[in-house]
Motif scaffolding. Structure first.
Motif, PDB file in Angstrom:
ATOM      1  N   MET A  14       0.851  -1.188   0.000  1.00 31.27           N
ATOM      2  CA  MET A  14       0.000   0.000   0.000  1.00 31.27           C
ATOM      3  C   MET A  14       0.892   1.245   0.000  1.00 31.27           C
ATOM      4  N   THR A  70       0.222   9.483  -9.788  1.00 36.44           N
ATOM      5  CA  THR A  70      -0.408   8.171  -9.617  1.00 36.44           C
ATOM      6  C   THR A  70      -1.795   8.064 -10.252  1.00 36.44           C
ATOM      7  N   LEU A 128      -2.565   4.505 -11.299  1.00 37.07           N
ATOM      8  CA  LEU A 128      -2.142   3.499 -10.327  1.00 37.07           C
ATOM      9  C   LEU A 128      -2.976   2.226 -10.423  1.00 37.07           C
ATOM     10  N   ASP A 129      -4.261   2.339 -10.766  1.00 38.88           N
ATOM     11  CA  ASP A 129      -5.101   1.147 -10.903  1.00 38.88           C
ATOM     12  C   ASP A 129      -4.603   0.215 -12.013  1.00 38.88           C
ATOM     13  N   GLY A 185      -1.341  -0.114 -12.515  1.00 35.41           N
ATOM     14  CA  GLY A 185       0.021  -0.468 -12.115  1.00 35.41           C
ATOM     15  C   GLY A 185       1.082   0.515 -12.557  1.00 35.41           C
ATOM     16  N   PHE A 237       6.440  -0.561  -3.796  1.00 32.84           N
ATOM     17  CA  PHE A 237       5.004  -0.722  -3.601  1.00 32.84           C
ATOM     18  C   PHE A 237       4.431  -1.678  -4.632  1.00 32.84           C
ATOM     19  N   ASP A 238       3.695  -2.676  -4.160  1.00 29.17           N
ATOM     20  CA  ASP A 238       3.117  -3.688  -5.037  1.00 29.17           C
ATOM     21  C   ASP A 238       2.240  -3.089  -6.125  1.00 29.17           C
ATOM     22  N   GLU A 239       1.587  -1.968  -5.836  1.00 34.16           N
ATOM     23  CA  GLU A 239       0.677  -1.342  -6.799  1.00 34.16           C
ATOM     24  C   GLU A 239       1.407  -0.808  -8.031  1.00 34.16           C
ATOM     25  N   ILE A 240       2.695  -0.515  -7.900  1.00 34.44           N
ATOM     26  CA  ILE A 240       3.450   0.101  -8.990  1.00 34.44           C
ATOM     27  C   ILE A 240       4.346  -0.949  -9.634  1.00 34.44           C
ATOM     28  N   THR A 241       4.053  -1.260 -10.889  1.00 33.02           N
ATOM     29  CA  THR A 241       4.891  -2.211 -11.627  1.00 33.02           C
ATOM     30  C   THR A 241       5.626  -1.544 -12.784  1.00 33.02           C
TER      31      THR A 241
END
Length: 178
Positions: free
Chosen positions: A1, A88, A91-92, A94, A126-130
């Motif tokens: 998060m 962001t 962000l949804d 990635g 952060f896992d959300e950002i690839t």
């Protein structure tokens, strides 16, 4: 998060931190730059009131949901010398986008590369950002060299991608992935 506050990120020569009203002079220092006000919300007036309004806008970026706005400060003095942001909006999916500028007196010293590396290292925890994206005008060699030094790869040229002033401009698209 991803966090709900603007953290302070440290490296050898730069500190990324939240903007403060006392940082207004660096905004004034780029008000007459031929490019920075065209592609950012830096005011061209150079007045203290307008520079402080820019700082207040940066302070509100996280609350409005657009991302993280950092002042780039010199680690030894904490004097603001530029701006870097992690945006962001996507962000949804990635993705996050980065943007930055430095005051003329601080360019060509590797400070931007150091700031960009620190922000990328933090963002990619952060896992959300690839994926991190950057868009750079082809003539801006200093900017794209900094991106490449931080592990970004040029993926292509986007024709008429962004309006700069009154003209659509081509942009290189750069990406760094996990």
């Amino acid at each position: 998060m991803v966090p709900d506050h603007v953290p302070t990120l440290e490296s050898d020569r730069v500190r990324l931190r939240a903007w403060r009203l006392e940082d207004a002079p660096v905004v004034q220092a780029v008000a007459d730059d031929p490019l920075v006000p065209l592609i950012t919300s830096v005011p061209t007036s150079g007045t203290l009131d307008d520079a402080e309004a820019f700082v207040r806008r940066q302070q509100g970026r996280l609350d409005e949901g657009s991302g993280y706005a950092f002042a780039i400060a010199l680690a030894d003095t904490d004097e603001a010398c530029g701006h870097i942001g992690l945006w962001t909006r996507h962000l949804d999916d990635g993705r996050a986008t980065l943007g930055y500028w430095l005051a003329p007196a601080h360019r060509r010293r590797g400070l931007l590369t150091e700031a960009l590396a620190a922000l990328c290292e933090w963002a990619l925890t952060f896992d959300e950002i690839t994926r991190l994206d950057l868009f750079v005008e082809p003539w801006n060699e200093g900017s794209w060299r900094a991106a490449e030094a931080c592990g970004f790869e040029r993926e292509g040229l986007l024709r008429n991608w962004q309006r700069v002033g009154d003209e659509p401009k081509d942009m290189y698209v750069y990406a760094r992935t996990r």
